[in-house]
Design a protein around this motif. Structure first.
Motif, PDB file in Angstrom:
ATOM      1  N   LEU A 182     -12.695  23.732   4.264  1.00  0.00           N
ATOM      2  CA  LEU A 182     -11.483  23.200   3.613  1.00  0.00           C
ATOM      3  C   LEU A 182     -11.361  23.649   2.312  1.00  0.00           C
ATOM      4  O   LEU A 182     -10.712  23.541   1.696  1.00  0.00           O
ATOM      5  CB  LEU A 182     -12.152  22.038   3.443  1.00  0.00           C
ATOM      6  N   CYS A 183     -11.978  24.436   2.075  1.00  0.00           N
ATOM      7  CA  CYS A 183     -11.801  24.772   0.032  1.00  0.00           C
ATOM      8  C   CYS A 183     -11.141  25.383   0.368  1.00  0.00           C
ATOM      9  O   CYS A 183     -10.136  26.273  -0.563  1.00  0.00           O
ATOM     10  CB  CYS A 183     -13.690  25.414  -0.423  1.00  0.00           C
ATOM     11  N   LEU A 184     -11.476  27.131   1.471  1.00  0.00           N
ATOM     12  CA  LEU A 184     -10.403  27.998   1.584  1.00  0.00           C
ATOM     13  C   LEU A 184      -9.213  27.900   1.691  1.00  0.00           C
ATOM     14  O   LEU A 184      -8.346  28.553   1.134  1.00  0.00           O
ATOM     15  CB  LEU A 184     -10.983  28.840   2.451  1.00  0.00           C
ATOM     16  N   SER A 185      -9.182  27.038   2.830  1.00  0.00           N
ATOM     17  CA  SER A 185      -8.113  26.128   2.764  1.00  0.00           C
ATOM     18  C   SER A 185      -7.015  24.934   2.117  1.00  0.00           C
ATOM     19  O   SER A 185      -5.666  26.163   1.622  1.00  0.00           O
ATOM     20  CB  SER A 185      -7.624  25.208   4.100  1.00  0.00           C
ATOM     21  N   ALA A 186      -7.737  24.618   0.687  1.00  0.00           N
ATOM     22  CA  ALA A 186      -7.144  24.699  -0.311  1.00  0.00           C
ATOM     23  C   ALA A 186      -7.514  25.444  -1.299  1.00  0.00           C
ATOM     24  O   ALA A 186      -5.827  25.436  -2.020  1.00  0.00           O
ATOM     25  CB  ALA A 186      -8.004  23.242  -1.063  1.00  0.00           C
ATOM     26  N   CYS A 187      -7.700  26.060  -1.783  1.00  0.00           N
ATOM     27  CA  CYS A 187      -7.043  27.656  -2.399  1.00  0.00           C
ATOM     28  C   CYS A 187      -6.532  28.576  -1.947  1.00  0.00           C
ATOM     29  O   CYS A 187      -6.091  29.442  -2.369  1.00  0.00           O
ATOM     30  CB  CYS A 187      -8.415  27.963  -2.902  1.00  0.00           C
ATOM     31  N   ALA A 188      -6.041  28.735  -1.261  1.00  0.00           N
ATOM     32  CA  ALA A 188      -5.344  29.800  -0.210  1.00  0.00           C
ATOM     33  C   ALA A 188      -3.872  29.442  -0.697  1.00  0.00           C
ATOM     34  O   ALA A 188      -2.629  30.226  -0.796  1.00  0.00           O
ATOM     35  CB  ALA A 188      -4.820  29.618   1.179  1.00  0.00           C
ATOM     36  N   GLY A 189      -3.333  28.737  -1.228  1.00  0.00           N
ATOM     37  CA  GLY A 189      -2.278  27.923  -1.725  1.00  0.00           C
ATOM     38  C   GLY A 189      -1.034  27.107  -0.435  1.00  0.00           C
ATOM     39  O   GLY A 189      -1.064  28.299   0.332  1.00  0.00           O
ATOM     40  N   THR A 190      -0.643  26.062  -1.340  1.00  0.00           N
ATOM     41  CA  THR A 190       0.627  25.592   0.058  1.00  0.00           C
ATOM     42  C   THR A 190       1.792  25.886  -0.388  1.00  0.00           C
ATOM     43  O   THR A 190       2.143  25.628  -1.698  1.00  0.00           O
ATOM     44  CB  THR A 190      -0.130  23.915   0.353  1.00  0.00           C
ATOM     45  N   PRO A 191       2.682  26.959   0.353  1.00  0.00           N
ATOM     46  CA  PRO A 191       4.384  26.826  -0.395  1.00  0.00           C
ATOM     47  C   PRO A 191       5.030  25.686  -0.688  1.00  0.00           C
ATOM     48  O   PRO A 191       4.756  24.854   0.227  1.00  0.00           O
ATOM     49  CB  PRO A 191       4.870  28.210   0.322  1.00  0.00           C
ATOM     50  N   ILE A 192       4.913  25.457  -2.461  1.00  0.00           N
ATOM     51  CA  ILE A 192       5.858  24.537  -2.573  1.00  0.00           C
ATOM     52  C   ILE A 192       6.904  24.994  -3.183  1.00  0.00           C
ATOM     53  O   ILE A 192       7.300  25.295  -3.983  1.00  0.00           O
ATOM     54  CB  ILE A 192       4.749  23.357  -3.605  1.00  0.00           C
ATOM     55  N   THR A 193       7.958  23.885  -2.731  1.00  0.00           N
ATOM     56  CA  THR A 193       9.226  24.238  -3.818  1.00  0.00           C
ATOM     57  C   THR A 193       9.421  22.871  -5.438  1.00  0.00           C
ATOM     58  O   THR A 193       9.549  21.691  -4.257  1.00  0.00           O
ATOM     59  CB  THR A 193      10.974  23.577  -2.818  1.00  0.00           C
ATOM     60  N   LYS A 194       9.969  23.373  -5.974  1.00  0.00           N
ATOM     61  CA  LYS A 194       9.890  22.486  -6.804  1.00  0.00           C
ATOM     62  C   LYS A 194      11.834  22.010  -7.974  1.00  0.00           C
ATOM     63  O   LYS A 194      11.917  23.184  -7.967  1.00  0.00           O
ATOM     64  CB  LYS A 194       8.595  22.572  -8.150  1.00  0.00           C
ATOM     65  N   VAL A 195      11.755  21.919  -8.530  1.00  0.00           N
ATOM     66  CA  VAL A 195      13.009  21.066  -8.454  1.00  0.00           C
ATOM     67  C   VAL A 195      12.985  20.469 -10.126  1.00  0.00           C
ATOM     68  O   VAL A 195      12.303  19.930 -10.778  1.00  0.00           O
ATOM     69  CB  VAL A 195      13.989  19.832  -8.161  1.00  0.00           C
ATOM     70  N   PRO A 196      13.299  21.660 -10.942  1.00  0.00           N
ATOM     71  CA  PRO A 196      12.997  21.564 -12.481  1.00  0.00           C
ATOM     72  C   PRO A 196      13.707  20.348 -13.206  1.00  0.00           C
ATOM     73  O   PRO A 196      14.418  20.066 -12.201  1.00  0.00           O
ATOM     74  CB  PRO A 196      13.790  22.256 -13.146  1.00  0.00           C
ATOM     75  N   VAL A 197      12.995  19.031 -13.786  1.00  0.00           N
ATOM     76  CA  VAL A 197      13.779  17.642 -14.612  1.00  0.00           C
ATOM     77  C   VAL A 197      13.463  17.591 -15.810  1.00  0.00           C
ATOM     78  O   VAL A 197      13.115  19.126 -16.523  1.00  0.00           O
ATOM     79  CB  VAL A 197      12.462  17.197 -13.506  1.00  0.00           C
ATOM     80  N   ALA A 198      14.516  16.843 -16.521  1.00  0.00           N
ATOM     81  CA  ALA A 198      15.195  16.948 -17.096  1.00  0.00           C
ATOM     82  C   ALA A 198      13.939  16.399 -18.578  1.00  0.00           C
ATOM     83  O   ALA A 198      13.109  15.632 -17.782  1.00  0.00           O
ATOM     84  CB  ALA A 198      16.328  16.225 -17.716  1.00  0.00           C
ATOM     85  N   ILE A 199      12.880  17.617 -19.538  1.00  0.00           N
ATOM     86  CA  ILE A 199      11.744  16.401 -20.047  1.00  0.00           C
ATOM     87  C   ILE A 199      12.770  16.771 -21.482  1.00  0.00           C
ATOM     88  O   ILE A 199      12.063  15.722 -22.245  1.00  0.00           O
ATOM     89  CB  ILE A 199      10.808  17.587 -20.266  1.00  0.00           C
ATOM     90  N   SER A 200      14.392  17.357 -22.142  1.00  0.00           N
ATOM     91  CA  SER A 200      14.201  16.164 -23.714  1.00  0.00           C
ATOM     92  C   SER A 200      15.833  17.094 -23.094  1.00  0.00           C
ATOM     93  O   SER A 200      15.754  17.307 -22.435  1.00  0.00           O
ATOM     94  CB  SER A 200      14.268  17.101 -23.999  1.00  0.00           C
ATOM     95  N   GLY A 201      16.647  16.186 -23.837  1.00  0.00           N
ATOM     96  CA  GLY A 201      17.926  16.993 -23.968  1.00  0.00           C
ATOM     97  C   GLY A 201      18.590  15.945 -25.743  1.00  0.00           C
ATOM     98  O   GLY A 201      18.199  15.240 -25.524  1.00  0.00           O
ATOM     99  N   SER A 202      19.916  16.571 -26.157  1.00  0.00           N
ATOM    100  CA  SER A 202      20.246  16.157 -26.949  1.00  0.00           C
ATOM    101  C   SER A 202      21.989  15.872 -27.085  1.00  0.00           C
ATOM    102  O   SER A 202      22.905  16.711 -26.973  1.00  0.00           O
ATOM    103  CB  SER A 202      20.055  16.705 -28.457  1.00  0.00           C
ATOM    104  N   LYS A 203      23.038  15.028 -26.549  1.00  0.00           N
ATOM    105  CA  LYS A 203      23.787  14.905 -26.317  1.00  0.00           C
ATOM    106  C   LYS A 203      24.629  15.595 -28.100  1.00  0.00           C
ATOM    107  O   LYS A 203      25.874  16.502 -27.923  1.00  0.00           O
ATOM    108  CB  LYS A 203      24.887  13.416 -26.769  1.00  0.00           C
ATOM    109  N   ALA A 204      24.227  15.109 -28.664  1.00  0.00           N
ATOM    110  CA  ALA A 204      24.770  15.544 -29.667  1.00  0.00           C
ATOM    111  C   ALA A 204      24.086  17.364 -30.290  1.00  0.00           C
ATOM    112  O   ALA A 204      25.584  18.156 -30.488  1.00  0.00           O
ATOM    113  CB  ALA A 204      24.062  14.713 -31.259  1.00  0.00           C
ATOM    114  N   ASP A 205      23.295  17.688 -29.825  1.00  0.00           N
ATOM    115  CA  ASP A 205      23.628  19.525 -30.097  1.00  0.00           C
ATOM    116  C   ASP A 205      23.898  19.241 -28.168  1.00  0.00           C
ATOM    117  O   ASP A 205      23.853  21.020 -28.717  1.00  0.00           O
ATOM    118  CB  ASP A 205      21.845  19.606 -29.737  1.00  0.00           C
TER     119      ASP A 205
END
Length: 111
Positions: free
Chosen positions: A11-34
């Motif tokens: 179980l440890c070895l399978s967890a450490c191997a890393g599973t391919p994951i697709t991530k979508v970046p999300v907005a963490i800040s923004g400014s309408k004025a800028d």
């Protein structure tokens, strides 16, 4: 007991191997004025990440359009910072290594 140790090791070895994951970046800040938006995603120590920047940029474009702009442009490069350090057996990451990264990229709304 030996059977339990073998199962725990597997179980440890399978967890450490890393599973391919697709991530979508999300907005963490923004400014309408800028007219800018900052997108980010997090990557854990054991994760094998593929980033879907196209979907993240499409979401940034929607926000720009809501502000009255017609397109979005990305700035060259980006940055990353360590959010959490390794604590050995307490989080499974060697002491001194980064356990969790945040990757950030800035976008500019334009006409």
């Amino acid at each position: 007991m030996q059977k339990f140790s073998i199962i725990a090791l597997a179980l440890c070895l399978s967890a450490c191997a890393g599973t391919p994951i697709t991530k979508v970046p999300v907005a963490i800040s923004g400014s309408k004025a800028d007219a800018n938006i900052r997108l980010a995603y997090e990557e854990g120590f054991h994760e094998d990440v593929t980033v879907n920047w196209a979907e993240g940029e499409a979401n940034a474009l929607k926000r720009c359009q809501a502000w009255g702009y017609s397109r979005v442009e990305s700035f060259a490069g980006g940055s990353r910072s360590c959010l959490e350090r390794g604590r050995g057996i307490f989080n499974g990451v060697p002491v001194g290594q980064c356990a969790n990264w945040q990757h950030v990229k800035d976008f500019q709304c334009a006409d």
